[in-house]
Design an enzyme around this catalytic site. Structure first.
Site, PDB file in Angstrom:
ATOM      1  N   TYR A   1      55.375  36.123  12.321  1.00 44.71           N
ATOM      2  CA  TYR A   1      55.346  35.492  13.648  1.00 44.71           C
ATOM      3  C   TYR A   1      53.909  35.129  14.024  1.00 44.71           C
ATOM      4  CZ  TYR A   1      55.989  34.790  18.641  1.00 44.71           C
ATOM      5  OH  TYR A   1      55.984  34.258  19.900  1.00 44.71           O
TER       6      TYR A   1
ATOM      7  N   VAL B   1      60.806  45.658  28.238  1.00 44.73           N
ATOM      8  CA  VAL B   1      61.131  45.830  29.664  1.00 44.73           C
ATOM      9  C   VAL B   1      62.633  45.638  29.953  1.00 44.73           C
ATOM     10  CG1 VAL B   1      60.753  44.901  31.991  1.00 44.73           C
ATOM     11  CG2 VAL B   1      58.799  45.501  30.562  1.00 44.73           C
TER      12      VAL B   1
ATOM     13  N   GLY C   1      54.523  56.186  22.222  1.00 41.94           N
ATOM     14  CA  GLY C   1      54.447  55.757  23.624  1.00 41.94           C
ATOM     15  C   GLY C   1      53.046  55.655  24.191  1.00 41.94           C
TER      16      GLY C   1
ATOM     17  N   GLN D   1      50.859  53.602  22.928  1.00 43.48           N
ATOM     18  CA  GLN D   1      50.444  52.210  22.772  1.00 43.48           C
ATOM     19  C   GLN D   1      50.546  51.514  24.134  1.00 43.48           C
ATOM     20  OE1 GLN D   1      53.358  53.510  21.907  1.00 43.48           O
ATOM     21  NE2 GLN D   1      54.897  52.019  21.321  1.00 43.48           N
ATOM     22  N   THR D   2      49.697  50.532  24.352  1.00 40.44           N
ATOM     23  CA  THR D   2      49.679  49.888  25.673  1.00 40.44           C
ATOM     24  C   THR D   2      50.043  48.402  25.576  1.00 40.44           C
ATOM     25  OG1 THR D   2      47.399  49.118  25.587  1.00 40.44           O
ATOM     26  CG2 THR D   2      47.748  51.386  26.352  1.00 40.44           C
TER      27      THR D   2
HETATM   28  N1  UDP Z   1      59.299  49.465  22.524  1.00 33.15           N
HETATM   29  C1  UDP Z   1      59.805  50.706  22.857  1.00 33.15           C
HETATM   30  N2  UDP Z   1      61.155  50.818  23.078  1.00 33.15           N
HETATM   31  C2  UDP Z   1      62.017  49.769  22.987  1.00 33.15           C
HETATM   32  C3  UDP Z   1      61.474  48.500  22.659  1.00 33.15           C
HETATM   33  C4  UDP Z   1      60.116  48.376  22.420  1.00 33.15           C
HETATM   34  O1  UDP Z   1      59.069  51.692  22.971  1.00 33.15           O
HETATM   35  O2  UDP Z   1      63.209  49.973  23.197  1.00 33.15           O
HETATM   36  C5  UDP Z   1      57.829  49.332  22.328  1.00 33.15           C
HETATM   37  C6  UDP Z   1      57.406  48.593  21.065  1.00 33.15           C
HETATM   38  O3  UDP Z   1      57.331  49.463  19.962  1.00 33.15           O
HETATM   39  C7  UDP Z   1      56.033  48.070  21.472  1.00 33.15           C
HETATM   40  C8  UDP Z   1      56.177  47.819  22.973  1.00 33.15           C
HETATM   41  O4  UDP Z   1      57.318  48.557  23.389  1.00 33.15           O
HETATM   42  O5  UDP Z   1      55.035  49.041  21.275  1.00 33.15           O
HETATM   43  C9  UDP Z   1      56.377  46.353  23.339  1.00 33.15           C
HETATM   44  O6  UDP Z   1      57.420  45.844  22.562  1.00 33.15           O
HETATM   45  P1  UDP Z   1      57.950  44.345  22.726  1.00 33.15           P
HETATM   46  O7  UDP Z   1      58.826  44.071  21.562  1.00 33.15           O
HETATM   47  O8  UDP Z   1      58.491  44.160  24.090  1.00 33.15           O
HETATM   48  O9  UDP Z   1      56.613  43.462  22.661  1.00 33.15           O
HETATM   49  P2  UDP Z   1      55.444  43.330  21.590  1.00 33.15           P
HETATM   50  O10 UDP Z   1      55.467  44.485  20.641  1.00 33.15           O
HETATM   51  O11 UDP Z   1      55.662  42.026  20.925  1.00 33.15           O
HETATM   52  O12 UDP Z   1      54.218  43.352  22.444  1.00 33.15           O
END
Ligand code: UDP
Length: 348
Positions: A151, A194, A213, A215-216
């Site tokens: 991606y 979200v 958890g 990660q930000t």
């Molecule tokens: N994530 C999570 N639980 C979920 C879905 C995603 O903890 O049910 C975490 C995921 O591992 C990441 C963050 O939330 O660290 C954001 O994920 P998303 O796919 O929304 O966006 P991206 O990783 O592309 O920023």
């Protein structure tokens, strides 16, 4: 103004449709309805300023005509969502790179110079661990983790295509690096955190926090995103610009889970899920992601209208309303309820 929006029935695209129609512009949407849904633009069905074509950008036979008609093109059509990116790696590359190239080639071949707004992503910064991500920093992909970076690679390619067509053929490009856009009409099916947390909280299921958890991310309400994007494109004019578009409040995923529980008054627990279980072997998550917005602010003077709490409250209300309608449907009546609008209002 004539506005063509590829992927205009999708999450961000459909909010752009609302915004431009409210301004009195003519809007032409093309969408293959792979992840977008017609319901997102349905309220405009009878608006004479609105036109919809159900087609794939890669094969649409009216593309040349639509590109020639447009003053501004928002190219939002793309394969998105971590689950889809993992499941369909070749489709990501084909749709995201070839779609963008076909669009730019159509403009060049016709001798047209519409302003092209390309949807890029914070993913292009890759596993860059800078505290705050600025447009002039390096874009990094990892040589581990197989197709995981497809991606990101596709969006870097789109950026390079946009820049090249701008330099070589004078087609102005606005490259917007979106940072975690959230809000009404986003679905959790393809992975986005979200809508998943809100759905889990409203239905009382455990909130699934992946990979620890800590990660930000920095979340921006889509209704802010599209206003920022529109003013960026307007201010850029015939210039080519790369800019981060998002919100710079940073929150850890665990704090997000707690915030969703608190705002919704849910009894859901938090369930830790290892990354491998969530995404399979070899997946690398991004640890930290916060945009520097100085460029966006300098160009547009943009100010956010929605806090993360506002967005979560709105999404919780929409999810409850949906659950209520679903139950009412099953019981065969409409129920009494206050309707939460899925349609935002933009000043004309
Ligand atoms: N994530 C999570 N639980 C979920 C879905 C995603 O903890 O049910 C975490 C995921 O591992 C990441 C963050 O939330 O660290 C954001 O994920 P998303 O796919 O929304 O966006 P991206 O990783 O592309 O920023």
């Amino acid at each position: 103004m004539h506005v063509l929006i590829t992927g205009g029935a999708g999450f961000i695209g459909s909010h752009l449709v609302d915004l431009h129609l409210a301004k009195g512009d003519q809007v032409h949407v093309v969408d293959d309805l792979s992840t977008g849904v017609f319901a997102n633009v349905e309220p405009h069905r009878d608006n004479p300023l609105f036109r919809f074509d159900h087609a794939d950008v890669l094969t649409w036979d009216r593309l040349d005509h639509a590109v020639g008609w447009a003053d501004r093109i928002y190219h939002m059509a793309a394969v998105v969502g971590v689950y889809r990116v993992i499941a369909e790696p070749t489709k990501v590359l084909a749709t995201n790179i070839a779609g963008c190239e076909r669009l730019l080639r159509a403009a060049r071949d016709g001798g047209w110079k519409p302003q092209v707004v390309l949807a890029s992503s914070s993913e292009v910064y890759g596993h860059n661990d800078e505290q705050i991500l600025r447009e002039d920093q390096d874009l990094t992909v990892s040589s581990r983790a197989g197709t995981r970076w497809g991606y990101s690679v596709s969006k870097i390619a789109d950026e390079a295509l946009g820049m090249s067509y701008a330099q070589r053929f004078g087609i102005p490009a606005v490259i917007a690096r979106f940072f975690n856009t959230v809000g009404p009409r986003q679905v959790g099916r393809y992975g986005m955190v979200v809508p998943r947390f809100v759905q889990q909280a409203v239905s009382g299921e455990p909130i699934t926090v992946f990979g620890g958890g800590d990660q930000t991310r920095s979340f921006c309400d889509v209704r802010d995103t599209v206003v920022a994007l529109e003013s960026l494109a307007t201010r850029a004019g015939r210039d080519t610009v790369v800019a981060n578009v998002g919100n710079d409040r940073e929150i850890s995923i665990r704090d997000l889970a707690e915030l969703v529980i608190q705002r919704s008054g849910s009894r859901s627990s938090i369930k830790d899920v290892p990354l491998r279980e969530a995404y399979g072997e070899d997946f690398e998550d991004i640890r930290r992601r916060r945009p520097d917005l100085s460029r966006l602010r300098a160009l547009t003077g943009f100010k956010h209208r929605y806090t993360l709490e506002d967005t979560i409250d709105h999404l919780v209300a929409l999810a409850r309303q949906e659950a209520h309608s679903h139950h009412a449907e099953q019981r065969g009546h409409d129920g009494d309820r206050t309707v939460v609008r899925n349609q935002p209002e933009y000043a004309a």
